[in-house]
Scaffold this motif. Structure first.
Motif, PDB file in Angstrom:
ATOM      1  N   ARG A   1       0.735  -1.386   0.033  1.00 25.57           N
ATOM      2  CA  ARG A   1      -0.086   0.072  -0.014  1.00 25.57           C
ATOM      3  C   ARG A   1       1.267   1.583  -0.062  1.00 25.57           C
ATOM      4  NH1 ARG A   1      -3.264  -2.828   4.527  1.00 25.57           N
ATOM      5  NH2 ARG A   1      -4.874  -3.841   2.749  1.00 25.57           N
ATOM      6  N   ALA A   2       0.974   2.000  -1.329  1.00 23.28           N
ATOM      7  CA  ALA A   2       1.453   3.119  -1.470  1.00 23.28           C
ATOM      8  C   ALA A   2       1.165   4.197  -1.625  1.00 23.28           C
ATOM      9  CB  ALA A   2       3.554   2.611  -1.938  1.00 23.28           C
ATOM     10  N   TYR A   3       1.288   5.322  -2.686  1.00 22.03           N
ATOM     11  CA  TYR A   3       1.367   6.369  -3.255  1.00 22.03           C
ATOM     12  C   TYR A   3       1.047   5.755  -4.778  1.00 22.03           C
ATOM     13  CZ  TYR A   3       0.565  10.566  -5.847  1.00 22.03           C
ATOM     14  OH  TYR A   3       0.177  11.762  -6.448  1.00 22.03           O
ATOM     15  N   PRO A   4       0.250   6.361  -5.342  1.00 20.29           N
ATOM     16  CA  PRO A   4      -1.639   6.936  -5.164  1.00 20.29           C
ATOM     17  C   PRO A   4      -3.081   6.658  -4.342  1.00 20.29           C
ATOM     18  CG  PRO A   4      -1.796   6.381  -7.007  1.00 20.29           C
ATOM     19  CD  PRO A   4      -0.089   5.493  -6.888  1.00 20.29           C
TER      20      PRO A   4
ATOM     21  N   ASP B   1       4.677   9.779   1.786  1.00 21.72           N
ATOM     22  CA  ASP B   1       5.565   8.936   1.533  1.00 21.72           C
ATOM     23  C   ASP B   1       5.357   7.543   2.542  1.00 21.72           C
ATOM     24  OD1 ASP B   1       4.611  10.578   4.130  1.00 21.72           O
ATOM     25  OD2 ASP B   1       7.112  10.426   4.278  1.00 21.72           O
ATOM     26  N   ASP B   2       4.032   7.208   2.670  1.00 23.65           N
ATOM     27  CA  ASP B   2       3.870   6.206   3.823  1.00 23.65           C
ATOM     28  C   ASP B   2       3.907   5.432   2.944  1.00 23.65           C
ATOM     29  OD1 ASP B   2       3.591   8.011   5.903  1.00 23.65           O
ATOM     30  OD2 ASP B   2       1.692   7.811   6.037  1.00 23.65           O
ATOM     31  N   GLN B   3       4.456   3.944   2.981  1.00 25.52           N
ATOM     32  CA  GLN B   3       4.227   2.803   2.527  1.00 25.52           C
ATOM     33  C   GLN B   3       4.215   1.525   3.220  1.00 25.52           C
ATOM     34  OE1 GLN B   3       6.285   2.530  -1.076  1.00 25.52           O
ATOM     35  NE2 GLN B   3       7.859   1.148  -0.123  1.00 25.52           N
ATOM     36  N   ILE B   4       3.733   0.296   3.367  1.00 29.25           N
ATOM     37  CA  ILE B   4       3.056  -0.757   3.728  1.00 29.25           C
ATOM     38  C   ILE B   4       2.280  -1.139   2.786  1.00 29.25           C
ATOM     39  CG2 ILE B   4       0.961  -1.480   5.506  1.00 29.25           C
ATOM     40  CD1 ILE B   4       0.559   1.796   6.196  1.00 29.25           C
ATOM     41  N   VAL B   5       3.165  -2.706   4.086  1.00 34.87           N
ATOM     42  CA  VAL B   5       3.082  -4.055   3.430  1.00 34.87           C
ATOM     43  C   VAL B   5       2.368  -5.012   4.552  1.00 34.87           C
ATOM     44  CG1 VAL B   5       3.961  -6.323   2.843  1.00 34.87           C
ATOM     45  CG2 VAL B   5       5.111  -4.024   1.715  1.00 34.87           C
ATOM     46  N   VAL B   6       1.374  -5.401   3.406  1.00 33.53           N
ATOM     47  CA  VAL B   6       0.646  -6.237   4.587  1.00 33.53           C
ATOM     48  C   VAL B   6      -0.060  -7.654   3.997  1.00 33.53           C
ATOM     49  CG1 VAL B   6      -1.934  -7.025   5.570  1.00 33.53           C
ATOM     50  CG2 VAL B   6      -1.579  -4.356   5.345  1.00 33.53           C
ATOM     51  N   ILE B   7       1.403  -9.163   5.041  1.00 34.49           N
ATOM     52  CA  ILE B   7       0.830 -10.193   4.043  1.00 34.49           C
ATOM     53  C   ILE B   7       0.003 -11.064   5.161  1.00 34.49           C
ATOM     54  CG2 ILE B   7       2.305 -12.426   4.896  1.00 34.49           C
ATOM     55  CD1 ILE B   7       3.799  -9.023   5.353  1.00 34.49           C
ATOM     56  N   ALA B   8      -0.881 -11.371   4.289  1.00 38.38           N
ATOM     57  CA  ALA B   8      -2.206 -12.815   4.883  1.00 38.38           C
ATOM     58  C   ALA B   8      -1.896 -14.119   3.880  1.00 38.38           C
ATOM     59  CB  ALA B   8      -3.314 -12.202   4.498  1.00 38.38           C
ATOM     60  N   THR B   9      -2.358 -14.756   4.831  1.00 34.40           N
ATOM     61  CA  THR B   9      -2.433 -16.651   4.289  1.00 34.40           C
ATOM     62  C   THR B   9      -2.815 -16.525   3.008  1.00 34.40           C
ATOM     63  OG1 THR B   9      -2.139 -18.023   6.673  1.00 34.40           O
ATOM     64  CG2 THR B   9      -3.423 -18.881   4.512  1.00 34.40           C
ATOM     65  N   LEU B  10      -4.346 -15.779   2.720  1.00 32.87           N
ATOM     66  CA  LEU B  10      -5.466 -15.765   1.867  1.00 32.87           C
ATOM     67  C   LEU B  10      -5.600 -13.833   1.575  1.00 32.87           C
ATOM     68  CD1 LEU B  10      -7.849 -18.453   2.408  1.00 32.87           C
ATOM     69  CD2 LEU B  10      -5.918 -18.068   0.419  1.00 32.87           C
TER      70      LEU B  10
ATOM     71  N   LEU C   1      11.372 -17.411   0.850  1.00 30.39           N
ATOM     72  CA  LEU C   1      11.560 -16.683   1.468  1.00 30.39           C
ATOM     73  C   LEU C   1      11.378 -14.916   1.158  1.00 30.39           C
ATOM     74  CD1 LEU C   1      11.912 -15.908   4.792  1.00 30.39           C
ATOM     75  CD2 LEU C   1      13.819 -16.637   4.164  1.00 30.39           C
ATOM     76  N   LYS C   2      10.326 -14.632   2.354  1.00 24.20           N
ATOM     77  CA  LYS C   2      10.686 -12.598   1.306  1.00 24.20           C
ATOM     78  C   LYS C   2      11.397 -12.325   2.982  1.00 24.20           C
ATOM     79  CE  LYS C   2       7.876 -12.076  -2.903  1.00 24.20           C
ATOM     80  NZ  LYS C   2       9.345 -12.379  -3.318  1.00 24.20           N
ATOM     81  N   LEU C   3      12.029 -11.422   2.459  1.00 24.19           N
ATOM     82  CA  LEU C   3      12.015 -10.227   3.314  1.00 24.19           C
ATOM     83  C   LEU C   3      11.231  -8.915   3.625  1.00 24.19           C
ATOM     84  CD1 LEU C   3      16.085  -9.420   5.265  1.00 24.19           C
ATOM     85  CD2 LEU C   3      14.378  -7.509   4.501  1.00 24.19           C
ATOM     86  N   PHE C   4      10.835  -7.956   4.178  1.00 26.28           N
ATOM     87  CA  PHE C   4      10.249  -6.659   4.183  1.00 26.28           C
ATOM     88  C   PHE C   4      10.906  -5.897   5.092  1.00 26.28           C
ATOM     89  CE2 PHE C   4       7.387 -10.297   2.575  1.00 26.28           C
ATOM     90  CZ  PHE C   4       6.175  -9.804   1.485  1.00 26.28           C
ATOM     91  N   SER C   5      10.705  -4.099   4.210  1.00 25.37           N
ATOM     92  CA  SER C   5      11.429  -3.454   5.434  1.00 25.37           C
ATOM     93  C   SER C   5      10.850  -2.658   4.945  1.00 25.37           C
ATOM     94  CB  SER C   5      12.790  -3.288   6.082  1.00 25.37           C
ATOM     95  OG  SER C   5      14.014  -2.266   6.169  1.00 25.37           O
ATOM     96  N   GLY C   6      10.664  -1.305   5.527  1.00 25.28           N
ATOM     97  CA  GLY C   6      10.558   0.341   4.869  1.00 25.28           C
ATOM     98  C   GLY C   6       9.245   0.081   4.393  1.00 25.28           C
ATOM     99  N   GLY C   7       8.082  -1.290   4.377  1.00 28.37           N
ATOM    100  CA  GLY C   7       7.213  -1.072   3.796  1.00 28.37           C
ATOM    101  C   GLY C   7       7.232  -1.401   2.550  1.00 28.37           C
ATOM    102  N   ALA C   8       8.411  -2.318   2.071  1.00 29.76           N
ATOM    103  CA  ALA C   8       8.742  -2.631   0.659  1.00 29.76           C
ATOM    104  C   ALA C   8       9.719  -3.876   0.965  1.00 29.76           C
ATOM    105  CB  ALA C   8       9.570  -1.758   0.016  1.00 29.76           C
ATOM    106  N   PRO C   9       8.985  -4.985  -0.289  1.00 28.67           N
ATOM    107  CA  PRO C   9       9.851  -6.675   0.258  1.00 28.67           C
ATOM    108  C   PRO C   9      11.457  -6.128  -0.760  1.00 28.67           C
ATOM    109  CG  PRO C   9       8.447  -6.066  -1.911  1.00 28.67           C
ATOM    110  CD  PRO C   9       8.182  -4.718  -1.043  1.00 28.67           C
ATOM    111  N   LEU C  10      12.101  -6.773  -0.500  1.00 31.51           N
ATOM    112  CA  LEU C  10      13.666  -6.833  -0.474  1.00 31.51           C
ATOM    113  C   LEU C  10      14.186  -7.707  -0.789  1.00 31.51           C
ATOM    114  CD1 LEU C  10      15.025  -5.272   2.919  1.00 31.51           C
ATOM    115  CD2 LEU C  10      14.134  -3.659   0.674  1.00 31.51           C
ATOM    116  N   ALA C  11      14.874  -7.344  -2.155  1.00 30.77           N
ATOM    117  CA  ALA C  11      15.387  -9.282  -2.680  1.00 30.77           C
ATOM    118  C   ALA C  11      16.621  -9.190  -2.473  1.00 30.77           C
ATOM    119  CB  ALA C  11      15.085  -8.706  -4.350  1.00 30.77           C
TER     120      ALA C  11
END
Length: 275
Positions: free
Chosen positions: A195-198, A220-229, A245-255
């Protein structure tokens, strides 16, 4: 099976909209009636709320919907028991301290054949396979890095390696956080939305509730929500690949990618933004 919910945000944020839909699955739209819990990683520490009642009937869950807590990292769970009685000590998330930091962990799946040798530093308080897996992960990290925490990339590789070992024993979907970042592993199914701009408007799948995120967030808000479904319609949910496996930081996925000239993980790794 249980269900998972997690959040990683660039700033402290409330998860009450997503939690409102998620908690419906704990007895009304889903069969997960054997307890629930949520861990908020706040600046002062990790706040843990657990209950062995269904989230749909829990006064604690009701209060949380109307008195949201803001945090950068959140781990939540609704339980359908497979191992261990319905009791507070078997409700997820579980928490433990490693390197002076509180970690939280929640698991979806069944690991009935996973019986690792006990570690004196991380002893399960309940009877679940999930807590055994959590203790195994933290014990493995402590053995690999006994003095201080490693880089995020090195920790990612270590968790990835141990998760693959555990997943041989069954289904191992999990969310793990230390309050700085969040790791999520998919064995069968797991999804995330950024969830990020716009920003967009969204409607919950499990109850009649809508929100326009443009009215509640800054540019400038950024949020990641993870859910089973997926919890909502009207926004784009991404499906994890099995074994990912994913790593999330600062509201974003990092590779995670090997650094220049890296071989067999012996050279430094680097983290790249991935949207």
């Amino acid at each position: 099976m249980c269900e998972l919910l997690g959040m990683n945000s660039s700033k402290p944020a409330a998860l009450n909209f997503s939690f409102a839909g998620f908690s419906e699955r704990g007895g009304r739209t889903g069969e997960h009636r054997d307890g629930w819990g949520i861990a908020f990683h706040e600046p002062a520490g990790c706040r843990l709320i657990i209950d062995d009642r269904p989230s749909i009937d829990s006064p604690l869950a009701h209060a949380l919907k109307h008195n949201p807590v803001k945090a950068k990292n959140v781990v939540a769970h609704i339980r359908k028991a497979t191992e261990g009685e319905v009791a507070p000590q078997n409700s997820h998330p579980f928490t433990r301290v490693l390197w002076g930091t509180t970690w939280s962990f929640a698991h979806n799946g069944n690991l009935s054949t996973f019986r690792p040798a006990p570690d004196p530093h991380f002893v399960p308080a309940g009877e679940t396979d999930s807590e055994r897996a959590f203790c195994y992960l933290l014990a493995g990290l402590r053995r690999r890095f006994p003095v201080q925490p490693p880089s995020r990339a090195a920790l990612f590789i270590a968790v990835q390696t141990m998760a693959a070992v555990i997943a041989r024993h069954g289904t191992f979907n999990f969310i793990l956080s230390n309050g700085d970042f969040l790791l999520a592993h998919c064995s069968t199914q797991l999804h995330y939305v950024v969830r990020a701009y716009p920003f967009a408007s969204a409607s919950l799948v499990d109850c009649d509730l809508q929100i326009d995120f443009r009215q509640h967030n800054h540019l400038d808000d950024q949020i990641v929500v993870i859910a089973t479904l997926p919890l909502t319609t009207g926004e784009q949910w991404h499906r994890f690949e099995p074994g990912e496996l994913k790593l999330f930081s600062g509201g974003a996925p990092l590779a995670v990618h090997p650094g220049p000239g890296s071989d067999s993980g012996s050279k430094p790794l680097r983290l790249l933004m991935s949207y």
